[in-house]
Design an enzyme around this catalytic site. Structure first.
Site, PDB file in Angstrom:
ATOM      1  N   SER A 128     -20.141  34.612 102.817  1.00 57.46           N
ATOM      2  CA  SER A 128     -19.444  33.074 102.776  1.00 57.46           C
ATOM      3  C   SER A 128     -20.314  32.083 102.785  1.00 57.46           C
ATOM      4  CB  SER A 128     -18.291  33.100 103.403  1.00 57.46           C
ATOM      5  OG  SER A 128     -18.366  32.934 104.736  1.00 57.46           O
ATOM      6  N   LYS A 180     -22.132  24.382 107.838  1.00 55.66           N
ATOM      7  CA  LYS A 180     -21.091  25.188 107.135  1.00 55.66           C
ATOM      8  C   LYS A 180     -19.785  24.206 107.366  1.00 55.66           C
ATOM      9  CE  LYS A 180     -19.525  29.732 106.136  1.00 55.66           C
ATOM     10  NZ  LYS A 180     -19.438  31.231 106.414  1.00 55.66           N
ATOM     11  N   SER A 230     -21.357  37.417 106.371  1.00 48.61           N
ATOM     12  CA  SER A 230     -21.591  36.006 105.714  1.00 48.61           C
ATOM     13  C   SER A 230     -22.708  35.207 106.184  1.00 48.61           C
ATOM     14  CB  SER A 230     -20.258  35.372 106.257  1.00 48.61           C
ATOM     15  OG  SER A 230     -19.143  35.949 105.558  1.00 48.61           O
TER      16      SER A 230
END
Lengths: 492, 486
Positions: free
Chosen positions: A158, A79, A182
């Site tokens: 997210s 990420k 997330s």
């Protein structure tokens, strides 16, 4: 031989590498090819194929010398909230334009130490603020799962790029971060497994901060076993993070098949919400049934302050974010938009550098911390947070873990919830209480809805009982027997 | 409150009320939340860690030594040590504040109420309350004079540990404010918790000044920021008090505001108005755990405290017979107190104090050297005092000997021997000199004997001169009286 990364898990790839069915370089080449083919998903911000091959070569060398680490030769994607040394790190924000850190986050450094290979940096909601991966400066991520009519769906957020990368099959695993859901919500929306560990279990050092008291990194994988393997490498005390907890990391894999016989699973009444998707309720009932059949005892419990969790979260998280994001000021790194004086330079840089959702949260956070409003919002939110934590403490005197849905809905069309931020925030209603309490939570894919889209169930554990939680997750995974994969429409 | 402390305005007497916030840099090799070096005078931006520059994802880790130093300072101020304290973020934007917030302590500081004693020139003491002491980070430095268009930022100071020490509004004139600052500096230097170098910025004061009619309610205060010397603090207070009195007597009112002291012009100037006042949005820093101590840990630090100036002063008065004033002069610097104690050891304490405070400090200051480098060691000064005590030389001669010691670096005994400065106490030798003086001045002898007593001084002078100053003055007096009487 040709390797098909989509057919592998971390565990089976490690077997293949050990048995010399393929080399780390071969595996990595196949992943890079699949990653490039999956560009229509927009899951990756920065591809690092050269670095990946270099790391894979080194992994093969280690393995041939008998020095292979826990994850040696396993291609993962990261990420883009984790600082990676010398590699563009954006937090999916314009304001970090061109930022290449001179340091590596502890969590990723731990993965590389275990021998893992980095494929690239994954798309996300800007500064991890969002539940659909639509707030990214680099554009939305497309869920590998499509609606029956071909409508493109969000992957959740997210960690949307992470969920999409694993679901699409080009990365064997990905790192995620979870502040209010997330990791778990996108895992649910993309049909994969993700665990948010106990707050303090994985170091936050080198991860771009959103809300410091909530942020926690964790793995996103295709199976529970893979999550156990990745978490094994990521977790541990880090003296550079004052909120990291100094206690040994247990063996997460050893007891994975231990089953749930005798375990007491709590079902919180308050998670049964008005207007909830009937299919979600049905799946939850199904989950209860499965666990019961597997030998667990189902216990009804109360978490009376659940109703206040979302409001509390949307005070605490923006408050911390408004302060954490003050450092993006155009002075030392990233974007700078000149102005006639310092104040105007700040205004220009931050006005242009931050997207609308980030600006909204900075404003909310600034407001709730302001003189005259602090007690009514921030102080009260902290008190409610304590009550929420106590709810769980009391529940955990009666049960070993809690079963809930992960998200109130399946993946939805891109653009559908963009008009009303509150509707979007509701996506985190089941995951936020766990975050506020600092507890470990994981999402396990459990079935498909009538639209053929994946749905996950959430398991919540006691602090630092990740081993037990993973064991439970493995049992659920086994009985749910979820094997669905998205059609690779992007390759055709 | 003495009348003399009031300022006379057109409408009568005014009283000044002063409180101070002193920022004292913690003596520590590394910063409060990072391992970066803190040595003064490094090249700009050469002592900056990733944490100090607030790079994304960086986290603060508390420097345990700085915490210990703050506790030590609190103990030195006889203050409450809080076993639980919390770091907060003070949020504001400035180019030399990389995080966009300063980590400080707001509602729960590490040290609570304490007390500091002022040593007044008349030998009395005055108690000033300490409100609190808290730990916080320093900001960097903006350099506005390096380029016509740009400002440069030096982050060497960014993250350096400061103790903010807040006093009660207990001071009533600029002299007390100066004494407060000096005493605080003395204490932290004794403790080794701050070097107290104001010219290097290790100690800076924010001075809160208000005025009121004697006995009336407190007036609105103005805060004069960042004053960096005792003299400037005093000048700033004098100016600011008179300015406020003028405003009030003209029927105006004082705005609570932050002001700067212009050292060149000797005036204070408004820095920012209320409309621009910051809302700092303090909240507990979620990156840091609260500080928690055991009382036993605090007691352990307490056990290692050195003798502090107040205790040392009391001992000098009680055990060595010094006046309160002399004692306070000697304890003002630990170095001079130590020097004095070495000189006084086994000697007369008062005599030693007179020599240290008088001739020694006089010539030391004139030399411009440090005590360490100065040619006169405690042993040498002690040697001189021994020669006075055993009557080898007179006090008057001793001053000459001391000057020669400074000049030549030789010890007192050697100089006395080489120069034949030994005091003459042999009455035969003195009588011989007196006889010669009388023989040389028969008319003066006659005048004296006929009643002109005033001439006695003339004979003393002549005798001392003829002896080269070495004759014991007491013996000269006695013998002269006898001889002149006939």
């Amino acid at each position: 031989m040709t390797v098909n990364p989509d057919s592998l898990t971390i565990a089976s790839a490690l077997d293949g590498l050990a048995k010399k069915d393929f080399t780390a370089v071969e595996l990595t080449e196949a992943c890079i090819k699949a990653m490039q083919a999956a560009r229509p998903l927009n899951a990756v911000i920065t591809e690092t194929p050269d670095k990946a091959l270099e790391m894979a070569k080194a992994a093969d060398a280690r393995r041939s010398k008998g020095e292979a680490g826990l994850l040696d030769g396993i291609p993962l994607a990261i990420k883009d909230l984790f600082a990676t040394e010398g590699v563009l790190t954006t937090a999916a924000s314009h304001i970090l334009d061109g930022f290449k850190p001179a340091y590596e986050s502890t969590a990723t450094a731990n993965l590389w130490k275990a021998g893992a290979v980095m494929l690239g940096k994954l798309n996300l909601d800007e500064f991890a603020m969002g539940s659909s991966n639509e707030t990214s400066y680099y554009g939305p991520v497309v869920n590998p799962w499509r609606a029956k009519d071909g409508t493109k769906l969000v992957p959740g957020g997210s960690s949307g790029g992470s969920a999409a990368a694993v679901s699409a099959g080009f990365a064997l695993g990905a790192t995620g971060t979870d502040t209010g859901g997330s990791i778990r919500q996108p895992a649910s929306l993309c049909g994969i497994t993700g665990i948010k560990p106990t707050y303090g279990r994985v170091s936050r050092w080198g991860i771009v901060a959103f809300a410091s008291s909530l942020d926690q990194a964790g793995p996103m994988t295709r199976t529970v076993r893979d999550s156990a393997l990745m978490l094994q490498a990521m977790a541990g005390f880090d003296p550079k993070d004052s909120t990291s907890v100094d206690r040994p990391v247990p063996d997460y894999v050893a007891n994975l098949e231990g089953g749930v016989k005798g375990m007491r699973i709590g079902i919180p009444r308050e998670y049964r919400m008005d207007g909830m998707d009937a299919e979600i309720t049905t799946l939850w009932e199904q989950g209860k049934q499965w666990l019961k059949e597997a030998g667990a005892e189902i216990v009804d419990i109360n978490l009376p302050h659940t109703h206040y969790a979302l409001a509390t979260y949307y005070i605490v998280a923006p408050a911390e974010a408004s302060s954490n994001l003050a450092r993006y000021d155009g002075v030392r790194f990233g974007l700078r938009v000149p102005g006639k004086d310092l104040t105007e330079m700040y205004e220009n840089t931050r006005g242009e550098g931050f997207g609308r959702e980030v600006q909204r949260r900075i404003m909310i956070g600034t407001y709730v911390l302001s003189a005259g409003y602090y007690d009514a919002y921030y102080t009260k939110a902290q008190k409610v947070r304590t009550l929420i934590r106590k709810d769980f403490e009391q529940a955990f005197q009666r049960v070993d873990a809690i079963l809930t849905p992960t998200a109130p809905n399946a993946a939805f069309p891109i653009g559908m919830k963009n008009d009303d931020p509150v509707t979007m925030y509701l996506n985190d209603v089941f995951t936020v209480p766990t975050s506020l309490a600092g507890l470990p939570g994981m999402s396990v894919p459990a079935g498909l809805n009538s639209e053929g889209l994946p749905l996950g169930l959430q398991l919540i554990g006691k602090p630092f009982e990740e081993a037990q939680l993973l064991r439970l997750g493995r049992s659920l995974e086994k009985v749910a027997n979820y094997t669905a994969k998205p059609f690779h429409w992007w390759e055709s | 409150m003495a009348e003399k402390d009031y300022i006379q305005g057109a409408t009568g007497a005014w009283e000044i009320v002063i409180g101070m916030e002193v920022h004292a840099q913690v003596s520590s090799k590394s910063k409060l939340f990072s391992g970066a070096d803190t040595t003064f005078g490094a090249e700009p931006n050469h002592q900056v860690s990733l944490v100090d520059a607030a790079m994304p994802g960086m986290l603060p880790v508390i420097n345990a030594y700085c915490v210990e130093q703050a506790v030590r300072t609190g103990l030195g101020l006889k203050a409450q040590i809080n076993l639980h304290s919390v770091f907060d973020r003070k949020n504001y934007f400035y180019a030399d504040l990389p995080q966009g917030y300063q980590i400080s302590q707001y509602l729960q500081p590490i040290v609570g109420k304490g007390v500091l004693l002022l040593d007044m020139p008349d030998g009395s003491t005055r108690e000033i309350g300490i409100t609190r002491l808290h730990l916080e980070q320093d900001a960097g430095k903006s350099l506005h004079d390096q380029s016509p268009r740009e400002s440069f930022i030096d982050l060497n100071r960014s993250g350096v540990a400061l103790m903010e020490i807040v006093s009660e509004p207990d001071m009533r004139n600029s002299e007390e404010a100066g004494l407060y600052l000096k005493k605080l500096r003395t204490i932290v230097r004794y403790l080794g918790t701050c070097d107290g170098n104001m010219d290097e910025g290790s100690m800076r004061a924010d001075v809160n000044v208000s005025v009121r009619k004697p006995g009336g309610p407190l007036g609105t205060r103005c805060e004069i920021k960042n004053v960096n010397s005792v003299r400037f603090v005093q000048q700033a207070i004098e100016y600011e008090a008179r300015r406020q009195i003028e405003v009030l007597e003209d029927g105006g009112k004082i705005d609570q505001e932050t002001r700067l002291f212009d050292t060149g012009k000797g005036v204070t100037r408004s820095m920012r108005s209320k409309e621009e006042a910051h809302d700092y949005r303090y909240f507990p820093d979620p990156d840091l755990m609260p500080l928690e101590f055991e009382q036993s840990w605090v007691d352990g630090i307490k056990a290692t405290l050195p003798e502090l100036p107040d205790e040392k002063k009391a001992r000098f008065i009680e055990k060595l017979g010094l006046s309160p004033y002399d004692a306070s002069v000697l304890v003002a610097e630990k170095e001079s107190a130590d020097f004095y104690e070495k000189v006084a050891k086994g000697r007369d304490g008062k005599l030693a104090a007179n020599w240290v405070i008088g001739d020694y400090f006089g010539l030391l200051n004139k030399s411009g050297q440090s005590m360490e480098d100065f040619v006169i060691t405690a042993e040498k000064l002690g040697g001189l005092i021994d020669l006075i005590a055993d009557n080898t030389i007179s006090t008057r001669l001793a001053k000459d000997v001391f000057a020669l010691m400074v000049e030549t670096g030789k010890d007192a005994a050697t100089i006395v021997e080489e120069k034949g400065m030994r005091q003459v106490t042999d009455t035969g030798a003195i009588e011989k000199v007196i006889d010669e003086v009388m023989a040389a001045n028969p008319d003066k002898v006659a005048e004296y004997r006929s009643g002109k007593d005033k001439l006695f001084g003339f004979f003393v002078g002549q005798t001392m001169k003829a002896s080269g100053g070495k004759a014991n003055p007491n013996a000269v007096n006695e013998l002269l009286k006898k001889k002149l009487a006939g």
